[in-house]
Each structure stands twice: as structure tokens, then as C-alpha cells.
Scaffold this active site. Sequence first.
Site, PDB file in Angstrom:
ATOM      1  N   LYS A   1       0.888  -1.223  -0.061  1.00  0.00           N
ATOM      2  CA  LYS A   1       0.056  -0.206   0.061  1.00  0.00           C
ATOM      3  C   LYS A   1       0.989   1.087  -0.043  1.00  0.00           C
ATOM      4  CE  LYS A   1      -4.448   0.766   0.171  1.00  0.00           C
ATOM      5  NZ  LYS A   1      -5.594  -0.086  -0.225  1.00  0.00           N
TER       6      LYS A   1
HETATM    7  P1  NAD Z   1     -13.256   8.010  -2.229  1.00  0.00           P
HETATM    8  O1  NAD Z   1     -12.236   8.744  -2.159  1.00  0.00           O
HETATM    9  O2  NAD Z   1     -13.684   7.939  -3.705  1.00  0.00           O
HETATM   10  O3  NAD Z   1     -14.939   8.097  -1.443  1.00  0.00           O
HETATM   11  C1  NAD Z   1     -14.520   8.255   0.034  1.00  0.00           C
HETATM   12  C2  NAD Z   1     -16.127   8.719   0.274  1.00  0.00           C
HETATM   13  O4  NAD Z   1     -15.975   8.770   1.832  1.00  0.00           O
HETATM   14  C3  NAD Z   1     -16.583  10.095   0.110  1.00  0.00           C
HETATM   15  O5  NAD Z   1     -18.076   9.904  -0.497  1.00  0.00           O
HETATM   16  C4  NAD Z   1     -16.340  11.108   1.049  1.00  0.00           C
HETATM   17  O6  NAD Z   1     -17.046  11.954   1.113  1.00  0.00           O
HETATM   18  C5  NAD Z   1     -16.785   9.820   2.419  1.00  0.00           C
HETATM   19  N1  NAD Z   1     -16.198  10.527   3.452  1.00  0.00           N
HETATM   20  C6  NAD Z   1     -15.169  10.848   3.978  1.00  0.00           C
HETATM   21  N2  NAD Z   1     -15.132  11.409   5.203  1.00  0.00           N
HETATM   22  C7  NAD Z   1     -16.286  10.879   5.547  1.00  0.00           C
HETATM   23  C8  NAD Z   1     -16.956  10.714   6.683  1.00  0.00           C
HETATM   24  N3  NAD Z   1     -16.218  11.123   7.884  1.00  0.00           N
HETATM   25  N4  NAD Z   1     -18.323  10.090   7.314  1.00  0.00           N
HETATM   26  C9  NAD Z   1     -18.893   9.763   5.954  1.00  0.00           C
HETATM   27  N5  NAD Z   1     -18.222   9.779   4.761  1.00  0.00           N
HETATM   28  C10 NAD Z   1     -17.030  10.121   4.605  1.00  0.00           C
HETATM   29  O7  NAD Z   1     -12.644   6.711  -1.593  1.00  0.00           O
HETATM   30  P2  NAD Z   1     -13.099   5.167  -2.121  1.00  0.00           P
HETATM   31  O8  NAD Z   1     -12.191   4.771  -3.095  1.00  0.00           O
HETATM   32  O9  NAD Z   1     -14.655   5.088  -2.255  1.00  0.00           O
HETATM   33  O10 NAD Z   1     -12.807   4.521  -0.906  1.00  0.00           O
HETATM   34  C11 NAD Z   1     -13.345   4.174   0.077  1.00  0.00           C
HETATM   35  C12 NAD Z   1     -13.099   2.885   1.094  1.00  0.00           C
HETATM   36  O11 NAD Z   1     -12.878   1.751   0.469  1.00  0.00           O
HETATM   37  C13 NAD Z   1     -11.561   3.120   1.768  1.00  0.00           C
HETATM   38  O12 NAD Z   1     -11.478   2.510   2.901  1.00  0.00           O
HETATM   39  C14 NAD Z   1     -10.626   2.383   0.721  1.00  0.00           C
HETATM   40  O13 NAD Z   1      -9.407   2.176   1.234  1.00  0.00           O
HETATM   41  C15 NAD Z   1     -11.522   1.273   0.468  1.00  0.00           C
HETATM   42  N6  NAD Z   1     -11.454   0.375  -0.795  1.00  0.00           N
HETATM   43  C16 NAD Z   1     -11.371   1.308  -1.884  1.00  0.00           C
HETATM   44  C17 NAD Z   1     -11.251   0.462  -3.279  1.00  0.00           C
HETATM   45  C18 NAD Z   1     -11.213   1.216  -4.402  1.00  0.00           C
HETATM   46  O14 NAD Z   1     -11.245   0.030  -5.373  1.00  0.00           O
HETATM   47  N7  NAD Z   1     -11.489   2.594  -4.634  1.00  0.00           N
HETATM   48  C19 NAD Z   1     -10.896  -0.936  -3.118  1.00  0.00           C
HETATM   49  C20 NAD Z   1     -10.927  -1.643  -1.841  1.00  0.00           C
HETATM   50  C21 NAD Z   1     -11.181  -0.813  -0.733  1.00  0.00           C
END
Ligand code: NAD
Length: 430
Positions: free
Chosen positions: A120
Site C-alpha cells: 500500500k
Molecule cells: P473515495 O475517496 O472515492 O470516497 C470516499 C467517500 O467517503 C467520499 O464520499 C467521502 O465524502 C466519504 N467520507 C469521507 N469522510 C467521511 C466521513 N467522515 N463520514 C462519511 N463519509 C465520509 O474513496 P473510495 O475509493 O470509495 O474508498 C473508500 C474506502 O474503500 C476506503 O476505505 C478504501 O481504502 C476502500 N477501498 C477502495 C477501493 C477502490 O477500488 N477504490 C478498493 C478497496 C477498498
Amino acid sequence: MQKILIHIFMSTSTQTAHESMYEAVLARLNVAAQLINLPETVTKVLRYPQKEVKVSLPVMMDDGKVQVFEGYRVVHSTHLGPSKGGIRYAMDVNDDEVRALAAWMTFKCAVADLPYGGAKGGIKCDPRKLSEGELERLSRAYAKAMKDVFGVNKDIPAPDMGTSAREMAWILDEYNKITGEDSPGVITGKPVGLGGSLGREAATGRGVMVNTLQALSKLNINPKQATAAVQGFGNVGSHAARLLAEQGIKIIAISDASGGYYDEKGIDIKDALNYIAKNNRILEGYPNATKITNEELLTLKCDVLVPAALQNVISPSIAENVKCKIIIEGANGPTYPEADPILNEKGIIVVPDILANSGGVTVSYFEWVQNKMGYYWTEEEVNQKHDEKMKVAFEKVWTNAKKYNTYMRIAAYITALEKIQLGIKMKGFF
Ligand code: NAD
């Protein structure tokens, strides 16, 4: 069994979930290792990341001043293949968090049966406060600093929180310029025109959807009569909400950093997506639902709760008040270790992050395979291969949960460890 698990969690991770995410990973690793009598040598190897790199990234800002950012990359394991894992842009990025996320990738790739280890990366920054030009210069500086870490058969990054196909394209371009070769497979989650895979952008949300359907079927709940609440409306949450709605599941609440939005009759997800497209990607001010807090969303009465935003949102006190039947962890690490036994006692099925959100890395793997072949699949082919892999992974974890009389998180670790320990043993320790 129940009591033993609770005891182990309490004794190995007292308070540490708040202070060290990596300790939380190790606590769960320990529980799984004990249940399957994993040789101590294997556990010991997995407790220590293979490589940790921290870099300083000087960037010329738009105002002509130089700002220096912190960048990280942790390679946790390469026992099953090159390391794989996203790059996160967020203010709370730190060495402990990146280490934990890297270890989760090791277990996630093994659960999904991908030929990868785990890694990561991240940059401590607030991407929303940087201009496009500043973000590009920062991403290129990071690629330059990590040129010896990354490699198509060595360490392959991808998007995570705060990054998207755009940042992957800049990083790929910089890496290619430095090496003088075109290596599309060195990074995944790229734009489709630059060797990205169809289906990659929505893949993590798609995996959430497939896992939800599998879990609902185990409980004999008809998706068309099910309700769900989704926390986070970024990449994972918005695609998950859309795909769940397409399966007939009623989405009664969504949320993002601006708060939660609730409608017991169901939120029109297409309408919410149109809204954020015109509103700087944020739900702030969304007019067609009642405003609630993120905490209220987590404790709504519904069938499926999908935390898909941040880590450490389901604390023990939230867990006491959770009223859903199934939790599908779209985010990494949304549940405190101490909350696991509480949810388990309440009979809530938790499909853990290392299974529930493995759709993204699964399609990243397909992207890498297509880059190596130089031949590209249709979106239907990608989705079909993804769904098959995800169903197999779910079933393996479900079966291990029954076999070892434990809950799905520990069963997912067991599923991963069964595979990783063979890799470690076959390669030899020294
Ligand atoms: P992103 O940045 O696209 O979206 C994050 C979302 O969370 C946004 O809507 C943001 O407004 C919201 N957010 C931020 N702070 C918040 C709070 N305090 N309360 C509620 N919502 C809040 O990120 P993502 O890629 O969607 O990733 C989200 C999670 O999924 C992370 O934990 C990431 O590690 C995990 N993840 C992502 C992927 C991927 O392919 N993008 C894959 C596996 C895991």
C-alpha cells in the site's frame, strides 16, 4: 469458542484499535493463526512487512512556493507474487496506517486467490485543497521517488481513497518516461484508453454487490424485499449503492463527508449520482432526502449496512446499536476489533473487508493480465469473471467459518493463511 475469541481480542488489542491499525491486523492474524495451528515461523514472517519506504516530495505550488509532502509505500509480502495495493491521498496517511493497509492487501489477494502479495502507498495531503496542476506535480514526484519500488512484476499500485484513474495515468506516464519503456501493467486502475480494464472503476462496488447477494441468499432474504444503508458515496459507495439498487434492493440511506441522507421509501440513486456530478462530487445540500448524521446511518434498521467510506467507524458503542442483519465492509477496516464479538453475539453477519471489497483488486488483476497479453476483454467478460471469482471466495470463507466455528472475518484470514503458508513453506524461509 465464542469466549476464547473475545478473550484473545481483548488481551491482544486493548485500546490498540484506536492507536495502531497495524496492531488490529495482527490481533486478527493471531486469532486465525491459533485456530488453524499455523506454524509460529509463518506467523512471525507475516508480522513484519518486507519493505517500508518513506519519501519527501517537494512540489512547486501554484503560488510559486515549494511545499514538501510525505509519501509512503509499504510492501508487506511478496510470498505469492508481486505486491499489489493502492495509493491513498489523505491527511491522516501515516506509516502505521499504510503498514496495516499493506498487510490487508496480502490477505485480500490470497482470499480472492490472486497471484499477488500485498502493498500500500499514500501521500499525506488533502487532495481537495490542491489544484489539478499541483496534484499532477505531486503524483509525478511520488512516481519518481518510487521508481525502484514499483515494477510490473515487482510492485503494482492502483487507486485508493482520494485517487482515481487520473492520478494513475500521471504516475504511469512518469514511470514510463523514467524507464524509457511502455509498461502499462506497472499500475492498474488506469483510464481505459491507456490500458485500463473495462469494469475496473465500478469493480469494488460490484464486489460489494455480489457479496451482498451471496450473504442475503444464506439468510434466505429476497433482495427485492431487502433494504440497505450505504456510508460513503465515493468510488466504492456510489457504485455499490447503484448496483445494489439495480438488484432491487431499496437504498434507504446514503452519506458522505457532508452527512447522511435518508428516505424510508428509498433514495433514487441515479438522481443522487446526477446531483453529485453537478455538485463537486459531494452530496452536500441534496434536496430529495432527510438529512441525518453518519452515526444515525450506521444504526438504522435495515437488512444490509455497507460502510464504504473510512476505517474505524463501527466502534463497540456503535456496534451495540447497529440494527442490520448483514454488514458488508466496502471500506478497509471500518470495524474496531473490539466490535467484532459484539456484532457476532447479536447474530449480525459481517462480510469482512478483505473479502467484501476485493472486487477492485480482482479486476486490477484482470487489467494486469490484459496488459501482459496486449489483448482486451469486453466489460461483460470482465464482470462475469469477476462475479465467478467473488462467489468462489465468498463460499470458501463461509465454509471455513462453519468448519472452524468462527465468524467470517477470522474465516477470511484462515482462508488467506492456508494459501500464504503454503507459498512461504514452498519457497523456503531463508
Ligand atoms: P473515495 O475517496 O472515492 O470516497 C470516499 C467517500 O467517503 C467520499 O464520499 C467521502 O465524502 C466519504 N467520507 C469521507 N469522510 C467521511 C466521513 N467522515 N463520514 C462519511 N463519509 C465520509 O474513496 P473510495 O475509493 O470509495 O474508498 C473508500 C474506502 O474503500 C476506503 O476505505 C478504501 O481504502 C476502500 N477501498 C477502495 C477501493 C477502490 O477500488 N477504490 C478498493 C478497496 C477498498
